[in-house]
Every structure is written in C-alpha cells, then in structure tokens.
Design an enzyme around this catalytic site. Structure first.
Site, PDB file in Angstrom:
ATOM      1  N   ALA A 261       0.845  -1.178   0.052  1.00 26.34           N
ATOM      2  CA  ALA A 261       0.147  -0.128   0.226  1.00 26.34           C
ATOM      3  C   ALA A 261       0.765   1.247   0.013  1.00 26.34           C
ATOM      4  CB  ALA A 261      -0.874   0.070   1.434  1.00 26.34           C
ATOM      5  N   ASP A 283      -0.994  -6.298   2.043  1.00 24.55           N
ATOM      6  CA  ASP A 283      -0.987  -5.444   3.116  1.00 24.55           C
ATOM      7  C   ASP A 283      -1.832  -6.117   4.156  1.00 24.55           C
ATOM      8  OD1 ASP A 283       0.267  -2.489   3.314  1.00 24.55           O
ATOM      9  OD2 ASP A 283      -1.358  -2.614   4.526  1.00 24.55           O
ATOM     10  N   ASP A 328       9.396  -3.615   0.003  1.00 26.48           N
ATOM     11  CA  ASP A 328       9.733  -2.205   0.480  1.00 26.48           C
ATOM     12  C   ASP A 328       8.975  -1.957   1.974  1.00 26.48           C
ATOM     13  OD1 ASP A 328      10.057   0.505  -0.238  1.00 26.48           O
ATOM     14  OD2 ASP A 328       8.021   0.858  -0.093  1.00 26.48           O
ATOM     15  N   CYS A 381      12.551   3.762   2.712  1.00 21.70           N
ATOM     16  CA  CYS A 381      12.597   5.342   2.378  1.00 21.70           C
ATOM     17  C   CYS A 381      13.355   5.838   3.664  1.00 21.70           C
ATOM     18  CB  CYS A 381      11.340   5.909   2.121  1.00 21.70           C
ATOM     19  SG  CYS A 381      10.137   5.751   3.610  1.00 21.70           S
TER      20      CYS A 381
END
Length: 445
Positions: A261, A283, A328, A381
């Site tokens: 997501a 997710d 991720d 990130c």
C-alpha cells in the site's frame, strides 16, 4: 466562522495531540476551503511543523513561560506567528501580531493577550539579531535547532556520516519537496501527458533520472485534475520509481509486492510488465488493500491483485512460488522528512529497534517465497544504516541469498554510488529526491 489563521492553529493543536499524519489531516480538514486559503493554510502548517524546534528555541528566549508549559492553543498560536515573522516576508508583521492578539481574545484567553502581544512584538524587533547555538561549541545542538531535527536523529546520522555530510542532509531535508509524477505507460505517453497537463494549467519539468518521470510546477489540488482521475499519471518520487527498475520484472512473471500500500510500486511493475503476468500486492490493513484496488483500477493495472495478508506470518501457498519479491519494508521514514515533516517528531529512537525486528521477519518470509534463482529486492525510504546496510548484510548472511548486480538497472548518473554491486543509498543531497535505499539479492538454485 473561523478565518485561515484560526484554522491553522486548530490544525496544529490537533496534529500535536493526536500525532496524526499532516497530509491526511489537511486533506480531510480542508475539504471545500477556497484554494487561496488552502494554499496559505498548507504553507503555514507545514512550515510551522517543519521548524518547530527552531521556533521553540526563539520563543523561549523571550518568554518567561516555557513553550511546553503553555496552553496548547497559545503554544501553537505563537509558533505559527513566529514562523511568519522570521520566515515569510510577504506577510506584514503588524498583521501577524494583530491577528494573533485577536485570536487570543476570541478563544477566551483575554488575560494572555498582553503576553502574546509582548512576546511577538519583541521577537519582531529583534529578529535580525536572534542568536542560535554555536556551531563549533555545540555542534549537535546547533544542527538540531537550526534545522529543527531532534537530536537523537542527528546522533544516529553522525554514526554513519561526517558532520559536513549530516549538515548537508539536514539542509536538504528542509527544502521544499518537489512533486514528481510517473507517466502511466500502459495507456499514454509522456508527450501526451505534458500536453494534457498544459491544457489543465500545469507546467512540467523533465525528470532527473527516468524517462517516465516529470515534475509539476504547481501542486495544489492535482488529484482533482481529469488526467489524474483518468489514470494518465500518478504521484511518485523518482527515488521510489527506481525500485521497480531494480526489480526488473519481465512480462509473464509472478511477482509478490509485500507491504504494498498504496500500491505505487506494484503499478509501476505492472507498467514495466505491459500488464502481462501476475502481481500479488499484499498489505495487513483492509482499508489499505482497498486503496491498492482503487489505484490499480484507476491506473488500468489489471495484473495487480490486492491481497490482505500479514507479511510477518508465513503464507504456505506462497512458498517458492514467485519469480521476484519486492519488500518495500516498513521503516523509520527518515529519508522523507521534507515531504512529511511530522515524522521527525512522531518517531523515537526506541522505534528503530522494533522496526528492525519486523524488517527481519518480513525478509525471512520473502526469501521463503522465492523460486530457486528468484530475485528479492529490499527497499526503504530511510537513510539509517541500521535499517539499510546492516539489514542488507543480514539478509545475505542469514537467508542464504547472494548479491545480485544492479548496475544495468540504475541510471548512469547514480552508478558511482552503488556499493558492492547490489545496493544503492540515495541521499536527498544527490538530486533533490527523497532519501531511499535499494538492495537486490538472488536465491541460489
């Protein structure tokens, strides 16, 4: 009826009390607000949040009452007003101070109106001679106050980077985030999108690294644009776009995107695969799975299949059934501080340890799901080596995977930053993108 400044203070009080995400709160609270006021509110809210530590440092020099002991409304009113006084030339100081005093009285703090007036007028008079921590004598405090980043984050970065590098990172984190978009090559071309956006009143600039990237010169209400709603493009930072290229998916393959997501990377994978194959986008939260579904439908990514699944739990039917897995991973988010300034105050040092544990659990499951010879791409990130470099080493040493060379998947201008052939740490100082980490591995046959 609230005016714009009163709405700003209430939003700041709400964000501090509930530790909500500023993007979501603003989106909800500003529905139906005039676009001019919306722009002003957004700018002041983001600026006040971003520079909170610096604003508190200034206020505490002129207030007998510590910022943290003030009533929430007065605290946020002063922060918002001081931000305008020291950072925004376009707003007259008299208007800022007079409005602050009026709001103090309006909200029932008549006895504090003189205090608010006095503090703001004194700061306005002395704003050209404000003093801050000395860079040489108190380097840690200097970086924290000047760039409004908590000391624990600065300390973490100083473990991994030089003082000069950390200062450059801090400066980059406080720049205004540019809005990058990715062209949906499943249904259009970049040239067509540029023409459409121009008709919609939006000028664009070329991407820095990737052919499918553009930057928008105007970023207000862009999700209301017909071209967005038609799925011609989606918002995605270029550093995040690089991930799908490193995954290097091939048409017809079966791919798992864990922690998917809102689905941006899955949609990019689908475009690179020309909608041929299968992408399982999982997710843990039902509302996020629904968001993936909506985005996939808008972007015409028919091979994306949203799935509710806790990535830390082993899914038997997934074992050795995927050609490629993208993890991720959940992370501290310290690479996107300029885009999400609230992260710097909502995360703690203790969170890093808990996050690393989850990352390892997810990576273990990801390795199980790969076919022999399959590819795992791990990304975050953030720019913390404990979540990136150290995790990459752990994956290689503990999960029986080997390094996969990514040189051919990375733009030439970034290849010099690749380490050991298989991983890339993108710092926000490199090209005005978010901070991002990408590492690739191959399962032994």
């Amino acid at each position: 009826m609230k005016n714009a400044r009163e709405q700003i203070v209430d939003l700041l009080v709400l964000l501090e009390r509930e530790k909500g995400y500023v993007q979501l709160v603003l989106k909800e609270e500003l529905r139906g607000v005039d676009s001019k006021d919306k722009g002003f509110v957004t700018e002041i809210v983001y600026g006040t949040l971003k520079y909170r530590l610096k604003l508190d440092y200034v206020i505490n020099q002129f207030s007998k009452t510590s910022v943290h002991k003030m009533k929430p409304f007065i605290r946020q009113l002063l922060r918002m007003s001081v931000y305008q006084l020291i950072s925004l030339d376009k707003v007259p100081a008299s208007a800022v101070i007079n409005e602050a005093v009026k709001l103090t009285k309006k909200r029932g703090f008549i006895n504090l109106s003189g205090f608010v007036n006095g503090v703001l007028r004194t700061i306005d008079r002395q704003k050209e001679s404000l003093t801050y921590p000395n860079r040489q004598e108190k380097p840690l405090t200097y970086l924290s106050v000047i760039y409004s980043i908590p000391e624990w984050i600065i300390q973490e970065w100083l473990k991994d980077y030089s003082f000069e590098e950390v200062e450059a990172i801090c400066e980059a984190m406080n720049e205004r985030a540019r809005v990058a978009i990715r062209i949906n090559t499943l249904c259009t071309t970049k040239e067509e999108v540029q023409k459409i956006l121009l008709k919609e009143g939006i000028q664009t600039e070329e991407g820095t690294f990737l052919e499918e990237a553009l930057y928008l010169k105007k970023s207000e209400d862009i999700q209301r644009l017909p071209s967005y709603q038609a799925g011609k493009w989606t918002v995605q930072d270029e550093s995040a776009m690089l991930v799908a290229h490193v995954v290097n998916p091939q048409p017809g393959e079966r791919i798992l995107d864990m922690c998917s997501a809102p689905g941006g990377k899955s949609l990019h994978l689908a475009a690179l695969m020309k909608n041929q194959g299968e992408i399982i986008s999982s997710d843990i939260y039902p509302h996020k799975v629904e968001l993936i579904r909506q985005n996939a439908e808008r972007m015409q990514a028919t091979i994306v299949h949203p799935t509710l699944q806790d990535g830390t739990l082993l899914e038997e039917k997934f074992i050795e059934s995927f050609d490629r897995v993208l993890l991720d991973a959940p992370c501290s988010g310290l690479g996107i501080l300029k885009r999400k300034p609230d992260i710097r105050y909502n995360k703690t040092k203790e969170d890093l340890g808990a996050i690393a544990n989850i990352q390892r659990q997810l990576a273990q499951k990801a390795a199980c799901y790969l076919k022999a010879g399959g590819v795992l791409v791990y990304s975050t990130c953030t720019i913390s080596k404990s979540e990136n470099e150290e995790m990459a080493h752990w994956i290689e040493q503990s999960l029986g995977l080997e390094k996969l060379n990514i040189v051919d998947t990375i733009p030439k201008s970034l290849r010099a930053f690749i380490k050991e052939g298989n991983r890339l740490q993108i710092l926000p100082t490199m090209a005005d993108t978010d901070g991002f980490f990408i590492a690739a591995f191959k399962k032994r046959g």
